[in-house]
Design an enzyme around this catalytic site. Structure first.
Site, short mmCIF file in Angstrom:
data_model
loop_
_atom_site.label_atom_id
_atom_site.label_comp_id
_atom_site.label_asym_id
_atom_site.label_seq_id
_atom_site.Cartn_x
_atom_site.Cartn_y
_atom_site.Cartn_z
N HIS A 176 0.86 -1.20 0.00
CA HIS A 176 0.00 0.00 0.00
C HIS A 176 0.88 1.24 0.00
O HIS A 176 0.83 2.05 0.92
CB HIS A 176 -0.92 0.02 1.23
CG HIS A 176 -1.99 -1.02 1.15
ND1 HIS A 176 -3.24 -0.76 0.64
CD2 HIS A 176 -1.98 -2.32 1.49
CE1 HIS A 176 -3.96 -1.87 0.68
NE2 HIS A 176 -3.23 -2.83 1.19
N ALA A 181 -14.60 6.44 5.41
CA ALA A 181 -15.62 5.44 5.73
C ALA A 181 -15.92 5.61 7.21
O ALA A 181 -15.01 5.83 8.01
CB ALA A 181 -15.08 4.04 5.46
N1 HPA Z 1 -16.11 2.89 13.68
C1 HPA Z 1 -14.95 3.50 13.41
N2 HPA Z 1 -14.45 3.62 12.19
C2 HPA Z 1 -15.16 3.11 11.18
C3 HPA Z 1 -16.38 2.45 11.38
C4 HPA Z 1 -16.89 2.34 12.71
O1 HPA Z 1 -17.96 1.78 12.98
N3 HPA Z 1 -16.83 2.06 10.15
C5 HPA Z 1 -15.90 2.48 9.26
N4 HPA Z 1 -14.89 3.11 9.86
#
Ligand code: HPA
Length: 266
Positions: free
Chosen positions: A56, A108
């Site tokens: 990565h 995310a």
């Molecule tokens: N918590 C923290 N970080 C994240 C989550 C989560 O539920 N989903 C994606 N990244």
């Protein structure tokens, strides 16, 4: 140090990018759509942090997207990887040196708000920093901004408005809310999620806030988008990274449309 890095990038052909993009887990593909792209592996850039994860490597990509000069980080640095926050936010300092005006931060995140569904996209309207950490601790970089930073409008109202307009145009139901930063790498406990919700959090994640703080300090406009990849701990059976990746994949087409629309109107 910043100067050496930015001069190197200018010599490699990076010329006055207007917009910087930090792409979160599973959302890096947008950088592949940049036209006339110059891609520079992080390890070639003087003073740049280097990814510790084998395979990565991470690349900085510069070119044109929606008619705008953009610079994108494909692969970001997280605090939970063991980097200090000055290192995590070093690329944002370089954006400032290169003359970037707007930084788009994406991630995310887990949904804390009970009205959210995995796959939703959320405008970040504000954040909660529950880590006790701050990337501006230490000597202030006067050339970038003041010692004490006004965080009243960290995420630009203009950016939020554009996102809403684009969402209407592409028929996307866009959520909005407060992003809550925990360091990770553990996912949160159900008690922590109840706490986050009680104090006004709508989503939780392990990134973004340090970069947003440094961009705000340096006077750049910040626009944030979260991809809700799961319901947070205690709201569904269990959590795992595969699910996070699966739902960021699913949201990707709409995410790309939303970001392209945003970039075209910035
Ligand atoms: N918590 C923290 N970080 C994240 C989550 C989560 O539920 N989903 C994606 N990244």
């Amino acid at each position: 140090m910043f100067n050496e890095t930015s001069q190197y990038l200018i010599a490699r052909g990076i010329e006055k990018p207007q917009i910087a993009l930090i792409l979160g887990s599973g959302l890096g593909e947008l950088a592949d759509e940049i036209e006339s792209a110059i891609a520079i592996p992080y390890e070639e850039i003087p003073n740049f942090p280097v990814s510790t994860v084998p395979g990565h490597a991470g690349k900085l990509i510069y070119g044109v997207l929606e008619g705008k000069k953009v610079i994108a980080l494909q692969g970001r640095f997280h605090f939970y990887e063991g980097y200090d926050l000055q290192t995590v936010t070093y690329p944002v300092r370089i954006f400032k040196e290169l003359g970037v005006q707007t930084v788009i931060v994406t991630n995310a995140a887990g949904g804390v708000n009970e009205n959210f569904t995995p796959g939703d996209l959320m405008i970040i309207t504000d954040h909660l920093n529950l880590t006790g950490e701050n990337p501006l601790i230490g000597a202030n970089i006067e050339a970038h901004g003041p010692r004490f930073v006004d965080m009243t409008e960290t995420y630009s109202k203009r950016g939020q408005q554009i996102l809403k307009e684009v969402a209407t145009d592409i028929d996307l139901h866009l959520q909005e809310g407060v992003y809550t930063w925990f360091t990770g790498p553990t996912y949160e406990t159900p008690a922590e999620i109840r706490y986050a919700r009680a104090i006004g959090g709508d989503a939780v994640g392990m990134s973004t806030v340090p970069e947003a703080i440094v961009a705000k300090h340096a006077g750049m406009e910040v626009v944030g988008v979260s991809c809700i990849t799961n319901l947070a701990a205690g709201m569904q059976q269990s959590l795992n990274h595969e699910e996070v990746m699966e739902y960021s994949q699913k949201a990707k087409p709409k995410f790309k449309q939303l970001l392209r629309g945003l970039i075209s109107r910035l």
